[in-house]
Design a protein around this motif. Structure first.
Motif, PDB file in Angstrom:
ATOM      1  N   ALA A  60      40.369  52.739  12.821  1.00  0.00           N
ATOM      2  CA  ALA A  60      40.194  52.343  14.223  1.00  0.00           C
ATOM      3  C   ALA A  60      41.440  51.639  14.750  1.00  0.00           C
ATOM      4  CB  ALA A  60      38.963  51.451  14.362  1.00  0.00           C
ATOM      5  N   ARG A  61      42.023  50.757  13.959  1.00  0.00           N
ATOM      6  CA  ARG A  61      43.208  50.026  14.423  1.00  0.00           C
ATOM      7  C   ARG A  61      44.412  50.949  14.576  1.00  0.00           C
ATOM      8  NH1 ARG A  61      42.424  44.444  10.916  1.00  0.00           N
ATOM      9  NH2 ARG A  61      40.800  43.586  12.277  1.00  0.00           N
ATOM     10  N   SER A  62      44.581  51.868  13.669  1.00  0.00           N
ATOM     11  CA  SER A  62      45.674  52.828  13.783  1.00  0.00           C
ATOM     12  C   SER A  62      45.475  53.709  15.020  1.00  0.00           C
ATOM     13  CB  SER A  62      45.731  53.690  12.523  1.00  0.00           C
ATOM     14  OG  SER A  62      46.684  54.707  12.647  1.00  0.00           O
ATOM     15  N   GLY A  63      44.247  54.161  15.213  1.00  0.00           N
ATOM     16  CA  GLY A  63      43.932  54.984  16.381  1.00  0.00           C
ATOM     17  C   GLY A  63      44.128  54.241  17.689  1.00  0.00           C
ATOM     18  N   GLN A  64      43.760  52.956  17.703  1.00  0.00           N
ATOM     19  CA  GLN A  64      43.960  52.137  18.903  1.00  0.00           C
ATOM     20  C   GLN A  64      45.423  52.136  19.305  1.00  0.00           C
ATOM     21  OE1 GLN A  64      42.795  48.039  18.197  1.00  0.00           O
ATOM     22  NE2 GLN A  64      41.069  48.731  16.990  1.00  0.00           N
ATOM     23  N   ASP A  65      46.264  51.889  18.331  1.00  0.00           N
ATOM     24  CA  ASP A  65      47.697  51.802  18.609  1.00  0.00           C
ATOM     25  C   ASP A  65      48.235  53.137  19.115  1.00  0.00           C
ATOM     26  OD1 ASP A  65      49.909  49.991  18.630  1.00  0.00           O
ATOM     27  OD2 ASP A  65      50.742  51.079  16.917  1.00  0.00           O
ATOM     28  N   ASP A  66      47.834  54.226  18.473  1.00  0.00           N
ATOM     29  CA  ASP A  66      48.299  55.550  18.900  1.00  0.00           C
ATOM     30  C   ASP A  66      47.826  55.877  20.321  1.00  0.00           C
ATOM     31  OD1 ASP A  66      49.524  55.885  16.431  1.00  0.00           O
ATOM     32  OD2 ASP A  66      47.915  57.137  15.608  1.00  0.00           O
ATOM     33  N   VAL A  67      46.571  55.572  20.613  1.00  0.00           N
ATOM     34  CA  VAL A  67      46.011  55.845  21.937  1.00  0.00           C
ATOM     35  C   VAL A  67      46.703  54.993  23.000  1.00  0.00           C
ATOM     36  CG1 VAL A  67      43.914  55.529  23.331  1.00  0.00           C
ATOM     37  CG2 VAL A  67      43.783  56.728  21.141  1.00  0.00           C
ATOM     38  N   ALA A  68      46.879  53.705  22.720  1.00  0.00           N
ATOM     39  CA  ALA A  68      47.520  52.814  23.693  1.00  0.00           C
ATOM     40  C   ALA A  68      48.971  53.224  23.944  1.00  0.00           C
ATOM     41  CB  ALA A  68      47.452  51.372  23.203  1.00  0.00           C
ATOM     42  N   GLU A  69      49.678  53.586  22.892  1.00  0.00           N
ATOM     43  CA  GLU A  69      51.070  54.009  23.060  1.00  0.00           C
ATOM     44  C   GLU A  69      51.164  55.327  23.825  1.00  0.00           C
ATOM     45  OE1 GLU A  69      52.778  53.808  19.140  1.00  0.00           O
ATOM     46  OE2 GLU A  69      52.959  51.619  19.250  1.00  0.00           O
ATOM     47  N   ARG A  70      50.229  56.233  23.615  1.00  0.00           N
ATOM     48  CA  ARG A  70      50.209  57.481  24.386  1.00  0.00           C
ATOM     49  C   ARG A  70      49.960  57.179  25.855  1.00  0.00           C
ATOM     50  NH1 ARG A  70      52.385  62.017  25.702  1.00  0.00           N
ATOM     51  NH2 ARG A  70      50.964  63.306  26.929  1.00  0.00           N
ATOM     52  N   ALA A  71      49.053  56.248  26.129  1.00  0.00           N
ATOM     53  CA  ALA A  71      48.781  55.871  27.517  1.00  0.00           C
ATOM     54  C   ALA A  71      50.054  55.360  28.192  1.00  0.00           C
ATOM     55  CB  ALA A  71      47.674  54.817  27.578  1.00  0.00           C
ATOM     56  N   VAL A  72      50.752  54.476  27.531  1.00  0.00           N
ATOM     57  CA  VAL A  72      51.989  53.938  28.111  1.00  0.00           C
ATOM     58  C   VAL A  72      53.014  55.054  28.315  1.00  0.00           C
ATOM     59  CG1 VAL A  72      53.932  52.368  27.742  1.00  0.00           C
ATOM     60  CG2 VAL A  72      51.607  51.607  27.232  1.00  0.00           C
ATOM     61  N   ALA A  73      53.092  55.971  27.355  1.00  0.00           N
ATOM     62  CA  ALA A  73      54.066  57.060  27.440  1.00  0.00           C
ATOM     63  C   ALA A  73      53.848  57.953  28.661  1.00  0.00           C
ATOM     64  CB  ALA A  73      54.028  57.904  26.161  1.00  0.00           C
ATOM     65  N   ILE A  74      52.595  58.033  29.123  1.00  0.00           N
ATOM     66  CA  ILE A  74      52.329  58.860  30.309  1.00  0.00           C
ATOM     67  C   ILE A  74      52.209  58.014  31.574  1.00  0.00           C
ATOM     68  CG2 ILE A  74      51.302  60.747  28.983  1.00  0.00           C
ATOM     69  CD1 ILE A  74      48.532  59.756  30.019  1.00  0.00           C
ATOM     70  N   GLY A  75      52.490  56.727  31.470  1.00  0.00           N
ATOM     71  CA  GLY A  75      52.506  55.878  32.659  1.00  0.00           C
ATOM     72  C   GLY A  75      51.206  55.170  32.980  1.00  0.00           C
ATOM     73  N   VAL A  76      50.340  55.020  32.000  1.00  0.00           N
ATOM     74  CA  VAL A  76      49.064  54.328  32.177  1.00  0.00           C
ATOM     75  C   VAL A  76      49.094  53.039  31.363  1.00  0.00           C
ATOM     76  CG1 VAL A  76      46.566  54.451  31.736  1.00  0.00           C
ATOM     77  CG2 VAL A  76      47.795  56.472  32.537  1.00  0.00           C
ATOM     78  N   ASN A  77      48.671  51.946  31.969  1.00  0.00           N
ATOM     79  CA  ASN A  77      48.611  50.681  31.246  1.00  0.00           C
ATOM     80  C   ASN A  77      47.296  50.588  30.479  1.00  0.00           C
ATOM     81  OD1 ASN A  77      50.137  49.654  34.076  1.00  0.00           O
ATOM     82  ND2 ASN A  77      51.083  49.180  32.128  1.00  0.00           N
ATOM     83  N   PRO A  78      47.355  50.538  29.146  1.00  0.00           N
ATOM     84  CA  PRO A  78      46.126  50.396  28.368  1.00  0.00           C
ATOM     85  C   PRO A  78      45.575  48.982  28.522  1.00  0.00           C
ATOM     86  CG  PRO A  78      48.034  50.291  26.929  1.00  0.00           C
ATOM     87  CD  PRO A  78      48.552  50.609  28.305  1.00  0.00           C
TER      88      PRO A  78
END
Length: 155
Positions: A60-78
């Motif tokens: 879950a923690r690894s997935g959180q980080d990957d999801v949040a970083e993907r959000a930032v990469a596309i211009g969305v603030n997690p």
């Protein structure tokens, strides 16, 4: 402050952003639920379940980080703030106090099933909008499904 320019159009950004934010909330709450169960676990299968819960937390923690970083990469603030997670989670919650191993296994099996169902909806939603975010969600869903299978086998 510099904002990240999104590679997606507005509609695709909304779809992907919503999918990623929902996934982030699910994964944060999953890590908290699994850690709560880990700390309060009792029963004959304590060691096996205790260690398995740590696997869930790590996933879950690894997935959180990957999801949040993907959000930032596309211009969305997690938004992973405690208040946001508390307000938006729809996961079944554990009881307070000590938890019998069989109840934890049943609860985690159900929680994982809930999360997997939502991940599958998000995978479908992001198919055309953002295949890159979709690929990330597919990868995490596969790991969640493996853990679900392993918990379900203990019921």
């Amino acid at each position: 402050m510099v904002a990240v320019k999104s590679p997606l159009n507005d509609e695709a950004l909304k779809i992907a952003g919503d999918a990623l934010q929902g996934s982030l909330v699910d994964l944060i709450d999953l890590s908290l639920l699994a850690k709560q169960a880990h700390w309060n676990l009792t029963g004959r299968n304590f060691k096996v379940v205790h260690e398995h819960l740590d696997e869930i937390v790590a996933l879950a923690r690894s997935g959180q980080d990957d999801v949040a970083e993907r959000a930032v990469a596309i211009g969305v603030n997690p938004d992973g703030r405690a208040r946001t997670v508390a307000d938006r989670t729809s996961l079944s919650q554990l009881e307070a106090g000590y938890l019998a191993d069989d109840k934890v296994v049943a609860a985690l099996t159900e929680v994982l099933a809930q999360i997997i169902a939502r991940f599958r909806e998000r995978i479908t939603a992001t198919d055309e909008a953002d295949p890159v975010s979709q690929d990330l969600l597919i990868s995490i869903a596969a790991q969640l499904e493996k853990q679900h299978w392993m918990f379900q086998a203990q019921v």
